[in-house]
Design an enzyme around this catalytic site. Structure first.
Site, mmCIF file in Angstrom:
data_model
loop_
_atom_site.group_PDB
_atom_site.id
_atom_site.type_symbol
_atom_site.label_atom_id
_atom_site.label_comp_id
_atom_site.label_asym_id
_atom_site.label_seq_id
_atom_site.Cartn_x
_atom_site.Cartn_y
_atom_site.Cartn_z
ATOM 1 N N SER A 73 -1.584 55.327 2.859
ATOM 2 C CA SER A 73 -0.030 54.611 3.265
ATOM 3 C C SER A 73 0.869 55.394 2.878
ATOM 4 O O SER A 73 2.180 54.716 3.294
ATOM 5 C CB SER A 73 -0.060 53.379 1.827
ATOM 6 O OG SER A 73 0.277 53.645 1.046
ATOM 7 N N SER A 88 -4.244 57.236 -0.548
ATOM 8 C CA SER A 88 -2.508 56.317 0.647
ATOM 9 C C SER A 88 -1.312 58.111 -0.555
ATOM 10 O O SER A 88 -0.420 58.028 0.391
ATOM 11 C CB SER A 88 -1.997 54.912 -0.090
ATOM 12 O OG SER A 88 -2.563 54.973 0.411
ATOM 13 N N LYS A 102 8.342 56.035 -2.206
ATOM 14 C CA LYS A 102 8.425 54.886 -1.759
ATOM 15 C C LYS A 102 8.449 53.270 -1.547
ATOM 16 O O LYS A 102 8.906 52.679 -3.185
ATOM 17 C CB LYS A 102 6.309 54.942 -1.869
ATOM 18 C CG LYS A 102 5.338 54.158 -0.575
ATOM 19 C CD LYS A 102 3.952 54.830 -1.084
ATOM 20 C CE LYS A 102 3.185 53.673 -0.518
ATOM 21 N NZ LYS A 102 2.220 54.457 -0.671
#
Lengths: 478, 484
Positions: free
Chosen positions: B151, B175, B76
């Site tokens: 997210s 997330s 990420k």
């Protein structure tokens, strides 16, 4: 109208750790800009603070030394504000739960009285960087070497009543933190600086006046002058019908005045909240006990001991305990000599301190060791040399010309204690000065000193002064 | 190869069926082919991936390979990667090349994993749909009109579309779990403190936690075992040993007590999602688990408390992005205030700006007690609720999100509805507990997820429970047709 001044000081003492409070970067002063700022000090994305335990230990040392409470649990908080030399946009400090609680410090007032000054709290925090406003073609430069340097902010109660008291307190605190080895005390480098909260009120008024905070005073002289100016300013203001505004002021040493920096309305809302990157700092009894055991004898206690153990005056004891090294030197000298504490005190405070000052040296780097000084004093004690000659020998010791006995031998400074030799010199002096002899015998007693001087001069200072006195007195009378 | 789990790829590498270089090329090719349509990656690190793959192959030849050596993964874009752009999905860091590796990156590198690239995400991890990213939204591989969740939407979509067998994510209010649910994959948010936050760009420090996202619980176990562990650089890191998660996977579920919180099955839960969750619960019963009702009475306070605490922390955490030292700086600032205000206004998107403003307000003098302090008290109540429940049960189960993936643009104008997408996940972060989401069915072509919540450091039990379910079902094995 009688006015009373009320002063409280916030003192920032830079803790003498090797690395920063939340990073491993060095705290050494004077490096090239930004060479001692690591990713954490730069506030890069993703970095996290880790507490330097040494900083916490030093805070505990301080707390114990001022008889304060040590918080078993203290909390780091973020003080949020934007400034270019504040890399994270917040300063990590302590707010509601500081590491050191209520303590006290006793100061000596003029005339021998003492006064206890309350210490409200002391808390750990990180320093910001430095903005450099010159030489950048209209821009400012940022040096983050200082960012993250550990500070102990020591907040006093509003117990101080004059600029003099404030300076006395600040000096005492300065002496203490240096004595404890937790701060180098270097004020030029900003290791010890102060904000002063000053207000005035009419004598007897129980309510405090509105205070102004004078920021960033980095010398004892500036503290005294800034406070004195501020007191005058506030009194004049009120007496001419004005009101003191609660504001932050800066002292301008060139103009000798304080100037408004920002008012209460412009004051920042720092939005303090506990720093979620740091756990509460827990300190247990065992840790406090360990620190307590490691504490050196504190200056006040040492002073009392010097008075009782060595029979020193309060003044001498105070001077000899201003630093740990000085006290240690003194005691080592007494121990080496095996007594004569007053003689040792005179020499340490007199000739030794004078030469240290002259050469701008620290006592730790004294070229004359306590054992060497004791060796010299022993020769005074056993009358090998006079006190006056000893001063010359001391200077030779200082210059590294060898040990006392060798210097005395080489320079032929050994005191003349042979009575007949002394009397021979006296006879010669008397014979050479018939006029003065006649005057003396006619009652001009003051001429005794003249004869002593002549005898000492003739013996190149080596005649034992006491014997000279005795013999001279006898011979002049006859 | 691309449809295989990490466990299977690891075995293939060990058996010499293919090299890491070959495997890495397969995924790099797929990224090249599919990423333009999905937008799951912000940065693809092709060259360094191949170099890492070759190094992994050499390591294997030397007999020094571990289970993850040579296995491709994606990071990420919130994790700092040395020498590689680390944007956090923001214009603010569009040109920021991190000068160091996050602990998670360091650990995966040390294990020999191959980083394919950096995945898309909501800006600074603030969002539930991946639509707040400066790099544009990610599309859900199951339905390109749908959001992937957020997210960690880029990681979830990349795993679901078989562009990588595994990825890292971070979870502040859901997330990892919510995008895992919306993309039909498995993801675990560990106990707060289990995975180091060093180098993980902070959103809300007291809630942020990194974790793995993969197709199966078994793969998550392998990844988490590598990512977790004490880190002296993170003061909130837990100093306790990491258990062998993979070894605990096969433990039978006989007698496992699973609690269903009544508050997680009430109003707002989509009935089709509820049916998928009910079916999964039934499966657990079949596997020998005992199902009990529990209550988490303060659940309704979780979202409001979260939207005070997280913005408060973020308002402070994001203050460092001031245009002074790195990151976006406006053109020709006329003075310091202009530099600050324009750099930040230009660098941050609308949602980040909203949360900074909310947080700044909540911490302001006169409001602190009413908002921040009150929210912290609620946080305590929520933790206490969970602790009471865990006196009765081993795990808690419920839907991960109240609905399946919604359409792109559907909730962007309505932040409150968007925030409610995390209604079941947020409390877990507030309490610092571990939570896992696994796929348990579909509503139409969009996946639904089951959330399992464990007590502190019960990651092994969560992974075990998810793994046993996946041994008995095949939801996790399904691939979106276009990416099969």
């Amino acid at each position: 109208m009688e006015w009373e001044t009320v002063i409280g000081l916030e003192i920032h003492a830079q803790l003498a750790t090797n690395s920063k409070i939340f990073s491993g970067a060095s705290t050494a002063y004077g490096a090239q800009p930004n060479t001692q700022a690591c990713a954490i000090d730069l506030g890069l994305p993703g970095v996290l603070p880790v507490l330097n335990c040494e900083a916490a230990r030093m805070a505990v040392i301080f707390g114990l030394a001022v008889d304060a409470g040590i918080a078993r649990r203290s909390v780091f908080a973020r003080k949020n504000y934007f400034y270019p030399d504040l890399p994270k946009g917040y300063q990590i400090s302590q707010y509601e739960l500081p590491i050191v609680h209520r303590g006290q410090l006793t100061i000596d007032l003029e005339g021998g009285a003492t006064k206890v000054i309350g210490i409200t709290r002391a808390h750990l925090e990180e320093d910001a960087g430095k903005s450099l406003h010159e030489d950048f073609q209209g821009s400012s430069g940022i040096d983050l070497n200082r960012a993250g340097t550990p500070l102990l902010e020591i907040v006093s109660e509003p117990d101080l009543r004059s600029a003099k008291e404030a300076v006395t307190y600040m000096k005492k605190l300065h002496q203490l933190v240096v004595y404890l080895g937790i701060c180098d005390g270097n004020m030029q480098e900003g290791s010890f600086r102060c904000d002063a909260n000053v207000s005035v009120r009419r004598q007897g008024d129980p309510k405090l006046g509105t205070r102004a905070e004078i920021k960033n005073l980095n010398s004892f002289r500036f503290v005294e002058r800034a406070i004195e100016f501020e007191i005058e300013r506030q009194i004049e203001l009120i007496e001419s019908g004005g009101k003191v505004a609660q504001e932050t002021r800066l002292y301008d040493p060139d103009q000798g005045e304080t100037r408004s920096m920002r008012g209460k309305e412009e004051a920042n809302d720092y939005r303090y909240f506990p720093d979620p990157d740091l756990l509460p700092l827990l300190i247990d009894e065992a840790f406090i006990a360990t620190v307590r055991d490691s504490l050196p004898e504190l200056p006040d206690a040492k002073k009392q001991r010097f008075i009782t153990q060595y029979g020193l005056s309060s003044y001498d004891a105070a001077v000899l305990t201003t630093s740990r090294a000085l006290g240690d030197y003194y005691e080592a000298t007494v121990a080496a000599l095996g007594g004569e504490p007053k003689l040792c005190a005179n020499w340490v405070m007199g000739d030794l301190s004078a030469l240290l000052n002259k050469d701008n040296r620290d006592i730790a780097d004294s070229p004359v060791s306590p054992a060497q000084l004791a060796g010299l004093l022993r020769r005074i004690q056993d009358r090998t040399i006079s006190g006056k000659i000893a001063k010359d020998v001391f200077e030779a010791l200082w210059a590294g010309e060898g040990e006392t006995d060798a210097i005395i031998e080489r320079r032929g400074l050994k005191q003349i204690t042979d009575t007949s030799a002394i009397e021979q010199v006296i006879d010669e002096v008397i014979a050479a000065n018939p006029e003065q002899l006649a005057q003396y015998r006619a009652g001009k007693d003051k001429l005794f000193a003249f004869f002593v001087g002549q005898v000492m001069k003739a013996s190149k200072g080596k005649a034992n002064p006491q014997q000279v006195n005795e013999s001279l007195e006898r011979k002049l009378k006859n | 190869m691309h449809d295989q789990t990490i466990a299977r790829l690891s075995a293939g590498l060990a058996a010499g069926e293919f090299s890491s270089e070959e495997l890495t090329r397969v995924f790099l090719d797929r990224i090249e082919r599919f990423n333009p349509g999905l937008n799951a990656f912000i940065t693809v690190t092709e060259e360094s991936a191949l170099a890492q793959a070759r190094a992994a192959d050499q390591r294997r030849r030397r007999g020094e390979a571990g289970p993850l050596t040579g296995v491709p993964i994606a990071q990420k874009d919130i994790f700092c990667t040395d020498g590689v752009r680390t944007s956090c999905g923001s214009r603010m860091l569009d040109r920021f090349i991190a000068p160091y590796n996050a602990t998670v990156v360091e650990k995966l590198n040390a294990a020999g994993a191959v980083m394919l690239g950096k995945t898309n995400m909501d800006e600074f991890a603030m969002g539930s749909s991946n639509e707040t990213s400066f790099y544009g939204p990610v599309r859900n591989p199951w339905d390109l009109d749908a959001v992937p969740g957020g997210s960690s939407g880029g990681s979830a979509a990349a795993v679901a579309a078989r562009l990588t067998p595994g990825a890292t994510g971070t979870d502040t209010g859901g997330s990892i779990r919510q995008p895992a649910a919306l993309c039909g994959i498995t993801g675990i948010k560990p106990t707060y403190g289990r995975v180091s936050r060093w180098g993980m760009i902070a959103y809300a420090s007291s809630l942020d936690q990194g974790g793995p996202m993969a197709r199966t619980a078994e793969d998550c176990a392998w990844l988490l075992g590598t990512m977790a562990g004490f880190d002296p650089r993170d003061s909130t890191s837990a100093d306790r040993p990491v258990p062998d998660y993979a070894a605990a996977l096969d433990r039978p579920l006989e007698g496992l007590k699973i609690g269903l919180p009544e508050e997680y099955f009430g109003e707002g839960l989509d009935s089709a999602v509820a049916r998928a969750v009910d079916a999964a619960i039934a499966e657990y019963r079949t596997l020998g688990a005992k199902i009990l009702e529990v209550s988490l009475p303060n659940s309704r306070l979780a979202v409001p408390a979260y939207y005070v605490i997280a913005p408060a922390e973020c308002s402070s955490n994001l203050a460092r992005f001031d245009g002074v030292r790195y990151g976006h700086r406006c053109e020709q600032p006329k003075d310091l205030l202009d530099l600050y205000t324009r750099s930040r206004a230009e660098g941050f998107g609308a949602e980040v700006t909203r949360r900074i403003l909310v947080g700044t307000f909540a911490l302001s003098a006169g409001y602190y007690d009413a908002y921040y302090l009150k929210a912290q008290q609620i946080r305590r109540l929520i933790s206490d609720d969970f602790q009471r429940a865990f006196e009765q049960v081993d795990l808690i189960a419920g839907p991960t999100s109240p609905t399946v993936a919604f359409n792109l643009g559907e909730k962007t104008d309505d932040p409150i509805t968007m925030y409610l997408s995390d209604i079941y996940t947020i409390a877990v972060n507030l309490a610092g507990l571990p939570g896992l989401s696994l796929p348990v069915g579909f509503v139409g072509q969009r996946p639904a997820g089951l959330q399992l919540i464990g007590n502190y450091f019960a990651e092994d039990r969560l992974l075990n429970a998810a793994h046993r379910y996946q041994q008995a079902t095949d939801w996790h094995a399904r691939a979106p047709v276009a990416f099969a």
